[in-house]
Design a protein around this motif. Structure first.
Motif, PDB file in Angstrom:
ATOM      1  N   HIS A 136     -84.337  47.051  19.143  1.00 17.54           N
ATOM      2  CA  HIS A 136     -85.009  48.077  19.728  1.00 17.54           C
ATOM      3  C   HIS A 136     -84.676  49.279  19.304  1.00 17.54           C
ATOM      4  O   HIS A 136     -84.969  50.307  19.992  1.00 17.54           O
ATOM      5  CB  HIS A 136     -84.574  47.816  21.421  1.00 17.54           C
ATOM      6  CG  HIS A 136     -85.240  46.429  21.854  1.00 17.54           C
ATOM      7  ND1 HIS A 136     -86.306  46.502  22.515  1.00 17.54           N
ATOM      8  CD2 HIS A 136     -84.545  45.412  22.141  1.00 17.54           C
ATOM      9  CE1 HIS A 136     -86.541  45.390  23.030  1.00 17.54           C
ATOM     10  NE2 HIS A 136     -85.422  44.538  22.912  1.00 17.54           N
ATOM     11  N   GLN A 137     -83.986  49.361  18.226  1.00 18.23           N
ATOM     12  CA  GLN A 137     -83.811  50.437  17.668  1.00 18.23           C
ATOM     13  C   GLN A 137     -84.806  51.322  16.578  1.00 18.23           C
ATOM     14  O   GLN A 137     -85.751  50.915  16.311  1.00 18.23           O
ATOM     15  CB  GLN A 137     -82.663  50.303  16.610  1.00 18.23           C
ATOM     16  CG  GLN A 137     -81.071  50.265  17.299  1.00 18.23           C
ATOM     17  CD  GLN A 137     -79.955  49.843  16.416  1.00 18.23           C
ATOM     18  OE1 GLN A 137     -80.178  48.869  15.695  1.00 18.23           O
ATOM     19  NE2 GLN A 137     -78.935  50.477  16.613  1.00 18.23           N
ATOM     20  N   LYS A 138     -84.570  52.442  16.600  1.00 17.49           N
ATOM     21  CA  LYS A 138     -85.626  53.289  15.958  1.00 17.49           C
ATOM     22  C   LYS A 138     -85.098  53.651  14.457  1.00 17.49           C
ATOM     23  O   LYS A 138     -84.154  54.316  14.083  1.00 17.49           O
ATOM     24  CB  LYS A 138     -85.984  54.578  16.685  1.00 17.49           C
ATOM     25  CG  LYS A 138     -86.444  54.686  17.942  1.00 17.49           C
ATOM     26  CD  LYS A 138     -86.867  56.149  18.421  1.00 17.49           C
ATOM     27  CE  LYS A 138     -87.386  56.161  19.734  1.00 17.49           C
ATOM     28  NZ  LYS A 138     -87.577  57.571  20.200  1.00 17.49           N
ATOM     29  N   TYR A 152     -91.910  53.843  14.003  1.00 15.07           N
ATOM     30  CA  TYR A 152     -92.086  54.342  14.943  1.00 15.07           C
ATOM     31  C   TYR A 152     -92.559  56.056  14.609  1.00 15.07           C
ATOM     32  O   TYR A 152     -92.316  56.372  13.472  1.00 15.07           O
ATOM     33  CB  TYR A 152     -90.840  54.610  16.202  1.00 15.07           C
ATOM     34  CG  TYR A 152     -89.578  55.797  15.517  1.00 15.07           C
ATOM     35  CD1 TYR A 152     -89.678  56.973  16.233  1.00 15.07           C
ATOM     36  CD2 TYR A 152     -88.962  55.385  14.692  1.00 15.07           C
ATOM     37  CE1 TYR A 152     -88.660  57.776  15.889  1.00 15.07           C
ATOM     38  CE2 TYR A 152     -87.843  56.103  14.241  1.00 15.07           C
ATOM     39  CZ  TYR A 152     -87.660  57.505  14.596  1.00 15.07           C
ATOM     40  OH  TYR A 152     -86.921  58.320  14.366  1.00 15.07           O
ATOM     41  N   ARG A 157     -91.638  56.617  22.731  1.00 13.10           N
ATOM     42  CA  ARG A 157     -90.520  55.951  23.540  1.00 13.10           C
ATOM     43  C   ARG A 157     -90.106  55.046  22.879  1.00 13.10           C
ATOM     44  O   ARG A 157     -90.864  54.128  22.442  1.00 13.10           O
ATOM     45  CB  ARG A 157     -91.064  55.855  24.769  1.00 13.10           C
ATOM     46  CG  ARG A 157     -91.676  57.114  25.777  1.00 13.10           C
ATOM     47  CD  ARG A 157     -91.988  56.735  27.056  1.00 13.10           C
ATOM     48  NE  ARG A 157     -92.967  55.559  27.058  1.00 13.10           N
ATOM     49  CZ  ARG A 157     -93.349  55.065  28.180  1.00 13.10           C
ATOM     50  NH1 ARG A 157     -92.860  55.434  29.378  1.00 13.10           N
ATOM     51  NH2 ARG A 157     -94.178  54.427  28.214  1.00 13.10           N
ATOM     52  N   SER A 158     -88.759  54.516  23.134  1.00 11.87           N
ATOM     53  CA  SER A 158     -88.289  53.077  22.631  1.00 11.87           C
ATOM     54  C   SER A 158     -89.066  52.195  23.019  1.00 11.87           C
ATOM     55  O   SER A 158     -89.335  50.972  22.343  1.00 11.87           O
ATOM     56  CB  SER A 158     -86.796  53.075  23.037  1.00 11.87           C
ATOM     57  OG  SER A 158     -86.010  54.045  22.193  1.00 11.87           O
ATOM     58  N   GLN A 159     -89.374  52.029  24.327  1.00 12.52           N
ATOM     59  CA  GLN A 159     -89.992  50.862  24.865  1.00 12.52           C
ATOM     60  C   GLN A 159     -91.453  50.695  24.394  1.00 12.52           C
ATOM     61  O   GLN A 159     -92.209  49.738  24.797  1.00 12.52           O
ATOM     62  CB  GLN A 159     -90.104  51.233  26.500  1.00 12.52           C
ATOM     63  CG  GLN A 159     -90.904  52.221  27.146  1.00 12.52           C
ATOM     64  CD  GLN A 159     -89.684  53.303  27.234  1.00 12.52           C
ATOM     65  OE1 GLN A 159     -88.921  53.503  26.647  1.00 12.52           O
ATOM     66  NE2 GLN A 159     -90.007  54.095  28.631  1.00 12.52           N
ATOM     67  N   LEU A 161     -92.261  50.777  21.206  1.00 18.97           N
ATOM     68  CA  LEU A 161     -92.107  50.740  19.748  1.00 18.97           C
ATOM     69  C   LEU A 161     -92.721  49.115  19.365  1.00 18.97           C
ATOM     70  O   LEU A 161     -92.548  48.269  20.389  1.00 18.97           O
ATOM     71  CB  LEU A 161     -90.688  50.504  19.340  1.00 18.97           C
ATOM     72  CG  LEU A 161     -89.755  51.730  19.317  1.00 18.97           C
ATOM     73  CD1 LEU A 161     -88.294  51.021  18.902  1.00 18.97           C
ATOM     74  CD2 LEU A 161     -90.312  52.671  18.481  1.00 18.97           C
TER      75      LEU A 161
END
Length: 220
Positions: A136-138, A152, A157-159, A161
Motif C-alpha cells: 500500500h506504499q507510494k 500514483y 490518496r493511499s486508499q 492507489l
C-alpha cells in the motif's frame, strides 16, 4: 502423485552468521519450516533439506528431515535457488510430481496456507504457484534529483492507489519437471494472495530476526 518439500539452507551468511541454526523462539530458524512441512503431511510425502553445512545437517536430521549434501559448486552467494532444488531431484530415487519450496528465512506462515494454496494449485491445474502480498506504499524513482512517482500521482490518496503486489517468499509450489528445466516460477504461475503480517518477515539481518521473534511471541 508424490509431493516433496525442499528447504534450502546453506551455511554461508555474511549479514547474520549461521542464521539457519540461530534459535528463534523455541527452535532453530530452519526447524520452523521443517515443523510446518511435518504439520502438512497430508500433502507433503517427504521433507528434504539441502545444505553444505554440517551443523545445519545435524539440526535437520535431529528434527526428522532427510538431508541432501549440497556441493560447494552449488553453494555460492550468487547461485540461484533452483540449482539446489534441481540437485535434490537428481539425487533422490522415485518419481516426484510436485515440489513445495519452503525458505527458512520465511519461518512464520499461516497454518492453513499450504492447504489453501495446494487446493488452488490442483483446481487450476497450475504448473507453479507462488505467494504474493499487496503493498500500500507510494513508490517512485529519483532521476536528475527529482522524484518521479511510479504507482500514483502527487496528492492521490493511499486508499485510491492501483493495487500493486510483491513476491513475499512464504511458499512456492512447482512441478518437478519445471525445476529440472531450471524454472521455479513459470510465465503462467498462479499468484496466490496472502495478506497476513507474517508476509512481512524475510530474515536477512539481525533486525529482521528480532522482528520475527517479536511477531512469533505475539502470535503463539
Amino acid at each position: 502423485m508424490k509431493t516433496i518439500a525442499i528447504i534450502p539452507a546453506r551455511g554461508g551468511s555474511k549479514r547474520l552468521p549461521q542464521k539457519n541454526i540461530k534459535v528463534l523462539g523455541e527452535y532453530p530458524l530452519l526447524v520452523h519450516s521443517i515443523l510446518y512441512a511435518q504439520s502438512n503431511n497430508k500433502i507433503i510425502d517427504k521433507i528434504y533439506v539441502t545444505t553444505d553445512d554440517e551443523e545445519v545437517k545435524k539440526t535437520a536430521l535431529e528434527f526428522g528431515a532427510k538431508v541432501i549434501d549440497r556441493p560447494q559448486l552449488l553453494s555460492g552467494d550468487l547461485e540461484p535457488t533452483v540449482s539446489a532444488l534441481k540437485h535434490v531431484l537428481q539425487s533422490i530415487e522415485g518419481e516426484v510430481e510436485n515440489v513445495v519450496l519452503l525458505q527458512p528465512t520465511n519461518p512464520l506462515r499461516p497454518q492453513n496456507l499450504l492447504d489453501d494454496a495446494f487446493e488452488i494449485y490442483k483446481k487450476e491445474n497450475c504448473d507453479s504457484l507462488f505467494t504474493v502480498s499487496r503493498n500500500h506504499q507510494k513508490f517512485g524513482k529519483i532521476a536528475d534529483k527529482k522524484f518521479i512517482p511510479f504507482n500514483y500521482t502527487i496528492g492521490q490518496r493511499s486508499q485510491d492507489l492501483e493495487p500493486i503486489f510483491f513476491e513475499n517468499g512464504l511458499l512456492y509450489i512447482t512441478r518437478a519437471s519445471l525445476i529440472l528445466n531450471d524454472i521455479i516460477i513459470s510465465e503462467n504461475a498462479f499468484p496466490f494472495e496472502v495478506n497476513h503480517i507474517f508476509a512481512s518477515v524475510d530474515i536477512d539481518d539481525q533486525n529482521d530476526f528480532e522482528y520475527a521473534a517479536y511477531l512469533l511471541s505475539k502470535n503463539k
